[in-house]
Design a protein around this motif. Structure first.
Motif, PDB file in Angstrom:
ATOM      1  N   ILE A 119       0.837  -1.208   0.000  1.00 47.49           N
ATOM      2  CA  ILE A 119       0.000   0.000   0.000  1.00 47.49           C
ATOM      3  C   ILE A 119       0.869   1.254   0.000  1.00 47.49           C
ATOM      4  O   ILE A 119       0.536   2.258  -0.647  1.00 47.49           O
ATOM      5  N   GLN A 120       1.982   1.205   0.722  1.00 52.42           N
ATOM      6  CA  GLN A 120       2.892   2.352   0.723  1.00 52.42           C
ATOM      7  C   GLN A 120       3.428   2.628  -0.677  1.00 52.42           C
ATOM      8  O   GLN A 120       3.632   3.785  -1.067  1.00 52.42           O
ATOM      9  N   LYS A 121       3.617   1.554  -1.435  1.00 55.03           N
ATOM     10  CA  LYS A 121       4.096   1.727  -2.812  1.00 55.03           C
ATOM     11  C   LYS A 121       2.964   2.151  -3.744  1.00 55.03           C
ATOM     12  O   LYS A 121       3.182   2.929  -4.685  1.00 55.03           O
ATOM     13  N   ASN A 122       1.768   1.626  -3.508  1.00 58.86           N
ATOM     14  CA  ASN A 122       0.630   1.872  -4.405  1.00 58.86           C
ATOM     15  C   ASN A 122      -0.597   2.289  -3.585  1.00 58.86           C
ATOM     16  O   ASN A 122      -1.532   1.498  -3.393  1.00 58.86           O
ATOM     17  N   PRO A 123      -0.633   3.502  -3.062  1.00 61.44           N
ATOM     18  CA  PRO A 123      -1.697   3.908  -2.126  1.00 61.44           C
ATOM     19  C   PRO A 123      -3.076   4.037  -2.759  1.00 61.44           C
ATOM     20  O   PRO A 123      -4.053   4.178  -2.035  1.00 61.44           O
ATOM     21  N   ASN A 124      -3.184   4.007  -4.048  1.00 63.14           N
ATOM     22  CA  ASN A 124      -4.480   4.182  -4.711  1.00 63.14           C
ATOM     23  C   ASN A 124      -4.994   2.891  -5.337  1.00 63.14           C
ATOM     24  O   ASN A 124      -5.814   2.932  -6.265  1.00 63.14           O
ATOM     25  N   THR A 125      -4.545   1.744  -4.828  1.00 61.55           N
ATOM     26  CA  THR A 125      -4.955   0.452  -5.378  1.00 61.55           C
ATOM     27  C   THR A 125      -5.981  -0.191  -4.451  1.00 61.55           C
ATOM     28  O   THR A 125      -5.638  -0.666  -3.358  1.00 61.55           O
ATOM     29  N   PRO A 126      -7.267  -0.238  -4.834  1.00 60.62           N
ATOM     30  CA  PRO A 126      -8.320  -0.733  -3.938  1.00 60.62           C
ATOM     31  C   PRO A 126      -8.107  -2.164  -3.477  1.00 60.62           C
ATOM     32  O   PRO A 126      -8.383  -2.499  -2.325  1.00 60.62           O
ATOM     33  N   ARG A 127      -7.609  -3.038  -4.369  1.00 59.05           N
ATOM     34  CA  ARG A 127      -7.521  -4.449  -4.004  1.00 59.05           C
ATOM     35  C   ARG A 127      -6.553  -4.677  -2.857  1.00 59.05           C
ATOM     36  O   ARG A 127      -6.692  -5.644  -2.107  1.00 59.05           O
ATOM     37  N   LEU A 128      -5.548  -3.798  -2.699  1.00 68.96           N
ATOM     38  CA  LEU A 128      -4.612  -3.962  -1.591  1.00 68.96           C
ATOM     39  C   LEU A 128      -5.291  -3.668  -0.250  1.00 68.96           C
ATOM     40  O   LEU A 128      -5.076  -4.367   0.736  1.00 68.96           O
ATOM     41  N   TYR A 129      -6.105  -2.616  -0.220  1.00 66.83           N
ATOM     42  CA  TYR A 129      -6.858  -2.330   1.007  1.00 66.83           C
ATOM     43  C   TYR A 129      -7.876  -3.449   1.290  1.00 66.83           C
ATOM     44  O   TYR A 129      -8.102  -3.837   2.432  1.00 66.83           O
ATOM     45  N   LEU A 130      -8.455  -3.945   0.214  1.00 69.19           N
ATOM     46  CA  LEU A 130      -9.421  -5.033   0.357  1.00 69.19           C
ATOM     47  C   LEU A 130      -8.745  -6.267   0.943  1.00 69.19           C
ATOM     48  O   LEU A 130      -9.270  -6.917   1.851  1.00 69.19           O
ATOM     49  N   ALA A 131      -7.546  -6.577   0.461  1.00 69.72           N
ATOM     50  CA  ALA A 131      -6.828  -7.756   0.936  1.00 69.72           C
ATOM     51  C   ALA A 131      -6.367  -7.574   2.380  1.00 69.72           C
ATOM     52  O   ALA A 131      -6.523  -8.473   3.216  1.00 69.72           O
ATOM     53  N   ARG A 132      -5.801  -6.384   2.692  1.00 63.82           N
ATOM     54  CA  ARG A 132      -5.345  -6.182   4.075  1.00 63.82           C
ATOM     55  C   ARG A 132      -6.532  -6.164   5.040  1.00 63.82           C
ATOM     56  O   ARG A 132      -6.462  -6.676   6.151  1.00 63.82           O
ATOM     57  N   GLY A 133      -7.635  -5.591   4.592  1.00 60.93           N
ATOM     58  CA  GLY A 133      -8.828  -5.595   5.434  1.00 60.93           C
ATOM     59  C   GLY A 133      -9.316  -7.001   5.715  1.00 60.93           C
ATOM     60  O   GLY A 133      -9.746  -7.316   6.835  1.00 60.93           O
ATOM     61  N   ALA A 134      -9.234  -7.864   4.693  1.00 60.19           N
ATOM     62  CA  ALA A 134      -9.662  -9.245   4.887  1.00 60.19           C
ATOM     63  C   ALA A 134      -8.794  -9.947   5.923  1.00 60.19           C
ATOM     64  O   ALA A 134      -9.288 -10.698   6.774  1.00 60.19           O
ATOM     65  N   VAL A 135      -7.479  -9.697   5.873  1.00 60.58           N
ATOM     66  CA  VAL A 135      -6.575 -10.305   6.851  1.00 60.58           C
ATOM     67  C   VAL A 135      -6.894  -9.794   8.257  1.00 60.58           C
ATOM     68  O   VAL A 135      -6.976 -10.554   9.222  1.00 60.58           O
TER      69      VAL A 135
END
Length: 648
Positions: A119-135
């Protein structure tokens, strides 16, 4: 829960080969793989890895850590960055379409770190927030997960998965309104989102919106007729509407989808809240993700004497017994005992006690720790007047949870029914201590105190019950009887007036209020109340009998009418004969004898009174009263009520 251990690439290759192999070969390869995984766990003293298992599989002790192995179930997995794996469980009974139970499994600490860096590298990528939220949701960090899903939604407002996962987190946090909003957004974006309909239906049921919940569960079933959870949830929602046939039909549909019976899993049994507005709060809790719903329960089973009786349990109470006989039900086991316990509860509400007991027997056989099944089977036995069996079941429920207020309530009612009133008071006091808002426990304890002639304690408990539930008419009618014993006629009359205001169609309240009018020598109002009671229940022998009694024995001669008394008393005896052909009621015969004497037919009166005396075996007071009247008839004198009227 199924868990997975990370594995090397070559094991993943073997898994792929296993998946595409014929089942016997696949199972053999799976067993080989699991043995390799077993060794990996043995070399994992820090517990970083866990194994993909069935919770019912046997325990194996490795490095002093209990680990479950299941070598008879094949899984396929898709790996992502060594942190997230998509798992599907293989069903050996369905080779053509043989994968069930999809779920995400994480090496969670590593996954959070990984996604945070991404996320730090790609802060505007929804799937990364979705994945971290799932974890984070998997870890139980619900608020952090919700923040990540909210960010994903802000970046991609049409992302249905983000709404769905945020809704599930809100539901886990019991923020049902917010969860409903998220699930509604999902179904707007995807009308085929089965999980969103199911989860929204559960939330709607929990907040009491039964119609909306049923509509959502119907939508799930329309999308997938083989979704067992939807049928179970639908049964729970239908229970809110007292649709017992619908509950049973939904349970039957769920049972058809159940796998073969196997040994039950172990689950925790915490004590849910009770419903202060019901006698035996009924709380239905089914499989995972099921919340509670309350339902009323039935009145106690008490008996009354024929002469100078305590007020009867009313028709409205009997009707509620037909509708609502169970205390709370809590079902946890996701295999089978949920549907059996729910279906048994519905049968209990329908007063189909034998069917209910069979279902509770099965639920207990599957899960011997299902204390709600014991408790509800106890209510079933109690309604069948099988008091010893009921006592055993409530005691078993208390052995599983010594703090179960409903089991104390039920066993207290058993003791009261067995006329062991001090034991009843002890158990009902325990129920009140553990649930001070359980008005039914106060009500039942008041009854027990009344039988022990402790009028002050009885009055205090009725006062408390009325304070908690001021709209229950039976509480006023029974408190009125206590006031009558205390010779407070004004307070007694006021309580009967209140009961009639709340339940104007209940005949017993008019009949009981007539006694107060008789004591006040207001015979016109007494006669009017007796006639009103009979108009509401024209074939009920006790109301026929009460009216015949006042026509035959009223102290004011202007209200006596021997001919009418004989006619109505005869109707009462005929009505009782139709109701119980093999048994005669001595109280009804006594009234008929008094009516015959008032009509001047003393020979017949003597014969009928003798018949009544022959039927009385153990009630000494009744025997004395009947013999006193017989002496009058032998002297060709009718019987007229003394200063204190005696109800027949």
């Amino acid at each position: 829960m199924y868990r997975f251990v990370s594995s090397s690439k070559w094991i993943g290759v073997i898994r792929g080969i296993a998946y595409w192999s014929i089942p016997p070969v696949a199972l053999a390869i799976a067993m080989f793989i699991f043995e390799i995984e077993r060794k990996r766990i043995a070399n994992d003293p820090d517990g970083k890895f866990v194994f993909l298992v069935d919770p019912a599989a046997p325990l194996v002790d490795i490095n002093n850590r209990p680990v479950r192995f299941d070598t008879l179930t094949l899984f396929r997995a898709y790996r992502y960055k060594k942190n997230i794996m998509w798992i599907e469980q293989y069903d050996p009974n369905n080779h053509a379409n043989g994968f069930l139970d999809k779920r995400y499994v994480y090496l969670s600490d590593q996954a959070v770190d990984y996604y945070t860096k991404e996320i730090q590298k790609n802060p505007n990528t929804p799937r990364l927030y979705l994945a971290r939220g799932a974890v984070q949701c998997f870890q139980g960090a619900l608020n952090r997960a919700i923040d990540d899903f909210t960010t994903a939604i802000a970046l991609e407002p049409t992302n249905a998965q983000a709404y769905l996962r945020r809704g599930e987190c809100q539901r886990s946090a019991r923020r049902f309104g917010l969860a409903i909003d998220d699930f509604t957004q999902v179904v707007k974006l995807d009308s085929g989102a089965k999980q969103a309909f199911l989860s929204r239906g559960i939330c709607l049921r929990v907040v009491g919106e039964g119609d909306g919940a049923i509509a959502d569960f119907d939508a799930v079933i329309a999308l997938d007729p083989f979704d067992r959870d939807a049928y179970v949830q639908n049964a729970l929602a239908l229970s809110m509407k007292n649709d017992y046939d619908g509950v049973i039909a939904s349970c039957n549909a769920a049972m058809k989808l159940d796998p073969p019976l196997r040994a039950p899993l172990e689950f925790s049994y915490d004590s849910p809240p009770t419903n202060p507005n019901s006698k035996n709060p009924a709380i239905l809790v089914s499989t995972s993700n099921v919340e509670t719903s309350n339902s009323e329960a039935d009145p106690s089973l008490q008996t009354e004497s024929t002469e100078n009786p305590s007020p009867e349990k009313t028709n409205s109470e009997v009707d509620s017994a037909n509708k609502s006989p169970s205390p709370e039900i809590k079902i946890i086991d996701p295999m089978h005992d949920d549907v059996y316990a729910i279906r048994g509860w519905a049968s209990l509400r329908k007063r189909e006690f034998d069917a209910a007991i069979l279902d509770f027997n099965t639920a207990i056989r599957i899960n011997p720790r299902n204390r709600r099944a014991f408790c509800n089977r106890g209510w079933s036995h109690l309604r069948k007047k099988q008091f010893d069996r009921a006592e055993d079941d409530f005691t078993s429920a208390l052995a599983l949870n010594s703090g179960d207020s409903d089991a104390y309530l039920g066993r207290g009612e058993v003791y009261s029914s067995k006329k062991e009133y001090q034991k009843a008071i002890n158990d009902l006091s325990e129920a009140i201590f553990r649930d001070p808002k359980n008005e039914r426990a106060y009500y039942e304890r008041a009854w027990a105190y009344l039988q022990l002639k402790n009028l002050d304690a009885s009055l205090a408990d009725y006062n408390q019950a009325i304070q908690i539930v001021p709209q229950e008419p039976s509480y006023y009618s029974e408190r009125a009887w206590v006031y009558l014993q205390l010779k407070n006629l004004d307070a007694s009359l006021a309580d009967y007036n209140q009961a009639i205001q709340i339940a104007p169609q209940e005949p017993s309240y008019y009949s009981e209020r007539a006694w107060i009018h008789e004591l006040s020598k207001n015979y016109a109002r007494a006669m009017a109340d007796h006639e009103k009671a009979l108009s509401l229940a024209p074939t009920d022998p006790k109301y026929l009998n009460a009216l015949a009694w006042i026509y035959a024995t009223c102290r004011d001669g202007s209200f006596r009418d021997g001919k009418k008394a004989v006619d109505i008393a005869t109707q009462a005896c005929d009505a009782m004969k139709r109701k119980t052909p093999d048994r005669k009621d001595p109280g009804l015969l006594d009234t008929l004898a008094c009516a015959l004497a008032e009509a001047g037919r003393f020979a017949e009166a003597i014969a009928v009174e003798n018949e009544a005396i022959d039927l009385v075996k153990t009630d000494k007071d009744m025997i004395v009263s009947f013999n006193n009247r017989l002496d009058l008839f032998r002297k060709s004198l009718p019987y007229h009520d003394a200063e204190n009227p005696t109800s027949p």
